[in-house]
Motif scaffolding. Structure first.
Motif, PDB file in Angstrom:
ATOM      1  N   GLU A   1     -41.833 -26.404 -35.105  1.00 24.09           N
ATOM      2  CA  GLU A   1     -41.649 -26.474 -33.660  1.00 24.09           C
ATOM      3  C   GLU A   1     -40.155 -26.470 -33.387  1.00 24.09           C
ATOM      4  N   SER A   2     -39.726 -25.639 -32.428  1.00 24.35           N
ATOM      5  CA  SER A   2     -38.291 -25.554 -32.154  1.00 24.35           C
ATOM      6  C   SER A   2     -37.800 -26.829 -31.484  1.00 24.35           C
ATOM      7  N   SER A   3     -36.610 -27.229 -31.885  1.00 18.78           N
ATOM      8  CA  SER A   3     -35.931 -28.379 -31.312  1.00 18.78           C
ATOM      9  C   SER A   3     -34.597 -27.875 -30.790  1.00 18.78           C
ATOM     10  N   SER A   4     -34.294 -28.140 -29.543  1.00 16.25           N
ATOM     11  CA  SER A   4     -33.079 -27.622 -28.907  1.00 16.25           C
ATOM     12  C   SER A   4     -33.015 -26.099 -28.988  1.00 16.25           C
TER      13      SER A   4
ATOM     14  N   GLN B   1     -33.704 -18.800 -33.259  1.00 16.02           N
ATOM     15  CA  GLN B   1     -33.353 -19.326 -31.944  1.00 16.02           C
ATOM     16  C   GLN B   1     -34.339 -18.766 -30.929  1.00 16.02           C
ATOM     17  N   THR B   2     -34.899 -19.635 -30.085  1.00 17.48           N
ATOM     18  CA  THR B   2     -35.834 -19.205 -29.051  1.00 17.48           C
ATOM     19  C   THR B   2     -35.181 -19.402 -27.689  1.00 17.48           C
ATOM     20  N   THR B   3     -35.112 -18.308 -26.899  1.00 19.64           N
ATOM     21  CA  THR B   3     -34.464 -18.373 -25.586  1.00 19.64           C
ATOM     22  C   THR B   3     -35.273 -17.600 -24.552  1.00 19.64           C
ATOM     23  N   ASP B   4     -35.151 -18.030 -23.297  1.00 19.79           N
ATOM     24  CA  ASP B   4     -35.747 -17.326 -22.168  1.00 19.79           C
ATOM     25  C   ASP B   4     -35.022 -15.995 -22.005  1.00 19.79           C
ATOM     26  N   SER B   5     -35.756 -14.891 -21.878  1.00 19.11           N
ATOM     27  CA  SER B   5     -35.125 -13.572 -21.829  1.00 19.11           C
ATOM     28  C   SER B   5     -34.358 -13.328 -20.533  1.00 19.11           C
ATOM     29  N   GLU B   6     -34.689 -14.045 -19.477  1.00 23.82           N
ATOM     30  CA  GLU B   6     -34.008 -13.849 -18.202  1.00 23.82           C
ATOM     31  C   GLU B   6     -32.799 -14.757 -18.033  1.00 23.82           C
ATOM     32  N   THR B   7     -32.937 -16.020 -18.412  1.00 23.15           N
ATOM     33  CA  THR B   7     -31.862 -16.988 -18.166  1.00 23.15           C
ATOM     34  C   THR B   7     -30.996 -17.251 -19.393  1.00 23.15           C
ATOM     35  N   GLY B   8     -31.516 -16.937 -20.594  1.00 24.02           N
ATOM     36  CA  GLY B   8     -30.795 -17.228 -21.831  1.00 24.02           C
ATOM     37  C   GLY B   8     -30.876 -18.684 -22.248  1.00 24.02           C
ATOM     38  N   GLU B   9     -31.628 -19.491 -21.499  1.00 26.28           N
ATOM     39  CA  GLU B   9     -31.756 -20.911 -21.818  1.00 26.28           C
ATOM     40  C   GLU B   9     -32.610 -21.116 -23.066  1.00 26.28           C
ATOM     41  N   ALA B  10     -32.218 -22.100 -23.871  1.00 26.59           N
ATOM     42  CA  ALA B  10     -32.974 -22.448 -25.070  1.00 26.59           C
ATOM     43  C   ALA B  10     -34.348 -22.974 -24.678  1.00 26.59           C
ATOM     44  N   LEU B  11     -35.359 -22.614 -25.464  1.00 26.99           N
ATOM     45  CA  LEU B  11     -36.729 -23.071 -25.226  1.00 26.99           C
ATOM     46  C   LEU B  11     -37.112 -24.106 -26.277  1.00 26.99           C
ATOM     47  N   ASN B  12     -37.207 -25.343 -25.848  1.00 15.71           N
ATOM     48  CA  ASN B  12     -37.604 -26.423 -26.751  1.00 15.71           C
ATOM     49  C   ASN B  12     -39.120 -26.460 -26.858  1.00 15.71           C
ATOM     50  N   GLY B  13     -39.607 -26.766 -28.034  1.00 13.24           N
ATOM     51  CA  GLY B  13     -41.039 -26.932 -28.227  1.00 13.24           C
ATOM     52  C   GLY B  13     -41.810 -25.663 -28.514  1.00 13.24           C
TER      53      GLY B  13
END
Length: 90
Positions: free
Chosen positions: A50-53, A24-36
């Motif tokens: 490549e990450s999807s969702s 799972q790839t997420t932004d460290s500040e917001t916790g939002e998923a990083l697509n692509g």
């Protein structure tokens, strides 16, 4: 550049006698998923997805030690390690 996390989860697949690595790839500040994000595993086998969702999945992974790397524009590269062995259950 902003940091992000690449979190890995390991599962054993008894039907193929191999492992599945879910990243799972997420932004460290917001916790939002990083697509692509480009996510790669390096060990007994080497693959890139490549990450999807915000997720990348590697199937039919044999036992061994793996370095996991993720990158996406505007973020620092994320790295983590995981060991696929007999002691993991689905």
């Amino acid at each position: 550049m902003t940091d992000y996390y690449a979190t890995a989860k390991l599962e054993f697949d008894p039907t193929t006698d191999s492992f599945r690595i879910n990243v799972q790839t997420t932004d460290s500040e917001t916790g939002e998923a990083l697509n692509g994000a480009t996510v790669s595993i390096h060990g007994p086998v080497e693959r890139t997805e490549e990450s999807s969702s915000g997720y990348a999945t590697f199937t039919d992974v044999p036992k061994g030690d793996y370095d996991i790397r993720g990158s996406i524009g505007g973020y620092q590269e994320a790295t983590t390690s995981i060991t696929a062995d007999d002691f993991v259950e689905a």
